[in-house]
Write a protein that holds these residues in place. Sequence first.
Motif, PDB file in Angstrom:
ATOM      1  N   ASN A 143       0.796  -3.746  -2.528  1.00  0.00           N
ATOM      2  CA  ASN A 143      -0.535  -4.334  -2.684  1.00  0.00           C
ATOM      3  C   ASN A 143      -1.581  -3.639  -1.828  1.00  0.00           C
ATOM      4  O   ASN A 143      -2.424  -4.291  -1.190  1.00  0.00           O
ATOM      5  N   ASN A 144      -1.526  -2.307  -1.772  1.00  0.00           N
ATOM      6  CA  ASN A 144      -2.614  -1.535  -1.199  1.00  0.00           C
ATOM      7  C   ASN A 144      -2.760  -0.248  -1.998  1.00  0.00           C
ATOM      8  O   ASN A 144      -1.850   0.173  -2.713  1.00  0.00           O
ATOM      9  N   ILE A 145      -3.906   0.380  -1.888  1.00  0.00           N
ATOM     10  CA  ILE A 145      -4.239   1.528  -2.738  1.00  0.00           C
ATOM     11  C   ILE A 145      -3.305   2.709  -2.486  1.00  0.00           C
ATOM     12  O   ILE A 145      -3.024   3.507  -3.382  1.00  0.00           O
ATOM     13  N   TRP A 146      -2.768   2.800  -1.249  1.00  0.00           N
ATOM     14  CA  TRP A 146      -1.904   3.935  -0.929  1.00  0.00           C
ATOM     15  C   TRP A 146      -0.534   3.811  -1.592  1.00  0.00           C
ATOM     16  O   TRP A 146       0.200   4.785  -1.683  1.00  0.00           O
ATOM     17  N   ALA A 147      -0.208   2.628  -2.073  1.00  0.00           N
ATOM     18  CA  ALA A 147       1.042   2.468  -2.825  1.00  0.00           C
ATOM     19  C   ALA A 147       1.011   3.234  -4.131  1.00  0.00           C
ATOM     20  O   ALA A 147       2.068   3.563  -4.691  1.00  0.00           O
ATOM     21  N   LEU A 148      -0.186   3.548  -4.632  1.00  0.00           N
ATOM     22  CA  LEU A 148      -0.324   4.316  -5.865  1.00  0.00           C
ATOM     23  C   LEU A 148      -0.458   5.812  -5.609  1.00  0.00           C
ATOM     24  O   LEU A 148      -0.519   6.589  -6.565  1.00  0.00           O
ATOM     25  N   ILE A 149      -0.503   6.204  -4.336  1.00  0.00           N
ATOM     26  CA  ILE A 149      -0.724   7.618  -4.003  1.00  0.00           C
ATOM     27  C   ILE A 149       0.482   8.241  -3.311  1.00  0.00           C
ATOM     28  O   ILE A 149       0.986   9.291  -3.747  1.00  0.00           O
ATOM     29  N   LEU A 222       4.852  -2.205  -7.392  1.00  0.00           N
ATOM     30  CA  LEU A 222       4.299  -2.406  -6.055  1.00  0.00           C
ATOM     31  C   LEU A 222       2.990  -3.188  -6.008  1.00  0.00           C
ATOM     32  O   LEU A 222       2.529  -3.513  -4.915  1.00  0.00           O
ATOM     33  N   ILE A 223       2.377  -3.468  -7.150  1.00  0.00           N
ATOM     34  CA  ILE A 223       1.055  -4.091  -7.149  1.00  0.00           C
ATOM     35  C   ILE A 223       1.098  -5.420  -7.891  1.00  0.00           C
ATOM     36  O   ILE A 223       1.598  -5.499  -9.019  1.00  0.00           O
ATOM     37  N   THR A 224       0.565  -6.455  -7.242  1.00  0.00           N
ATOM     38  CA  THR A 224       0.369  -7.742  -7.902  1.00  0.00           C
ATOM     39  C   THR A 224      -1.087  -8.174  -7.872  1.00  0.00           C
ATOM     40  O   THR A 224      -1.459  -9.123  -8.572  1.00  0.00           O
TER      41      THR A 224
END
Length: 300
Positions: A143-149, A222-224
């Motif tokens: 649940n943070n933007i760095w989880a997608l990077i 990783l994102i909710t």
Amino acid sequence: MKAESSMNAISPSTNAVIHLVFIAMSLTCIIPLLLVIAVSISNEQSIVAEGYRFIPAKLSMDAYRYLWQENRMILNAYGVTIFTTLVGTVTSLLIIALFSYPLSRRDFAYRKLFTFLVVFTLLFQGGLVSWYMVTTQILHLKNNIWALIIPHLFNGWYVMIMRTYFQTTIPDAVLESAKIDGAGEFRTFFSIVLRLSLPGLATIGLFNAIVYWNDWWLPLMLITDDKLLNMQYLMYKAQSMANYLSSASGEHFGTVMQVAPPSLTLRMALAVIGIGPIVLAYPFFQKYFVKGLTIGAVKG
């Protein structure tokens, strides 16, 4: 000179065959895209009755009207996707180049060890459970933007490609002359090596950009938080919701159409929205391919 040029010349028949092959390859890419666009602006009932057609039997923008109802969410997802694509691509490209360049140098003492570690990760992986535990419990990427990077920053296969490119493209004489002139390793890398490696960097950069742009798996895992969803996963959720609403009976949905969402045309409209920016961005990458091919070598 004339004899040599005649030996390298292409006959008209061979030239025609080459043109036909490339025209056929181009059509195989363009025709499906045109069909997707045509279906996305077609009427849902006409698609059900007559199937997919390049020329719509009846024009309809219902699919795009349905998507427009969620324009704020779509724009937010675009922002997340663009940010992760730009930051992830640049950062990943820098990490891969910094890691692969020493592996291409014969004077690097631990070159074989690090090459083995990269190849080993290509052959064997830790599995999904261990990856998820390390990502969420140790790196706290949830649940943070760095989880997608961060999970896509390093790719062993891209490292091997760049290592081979450095070995076969960067002349040793250029590196030796830079050392004689007093340039350090970082000065040589950023001022000379990277400038001579634009075709390889552009290729890996394009691969990375496509991976980040088309990624839907990391948000799934990783994102909710809906504010951090990217475009691809948002399209996946929208398509699943549209299929569910279409299967429900006796209900009215939406504020514009007041009918069940068009699942067939919506699928194509989502594809058009998803691929549009990356298709438009490709010509900008193309100029770096051409420019990189003309940048120097050892000059006598």
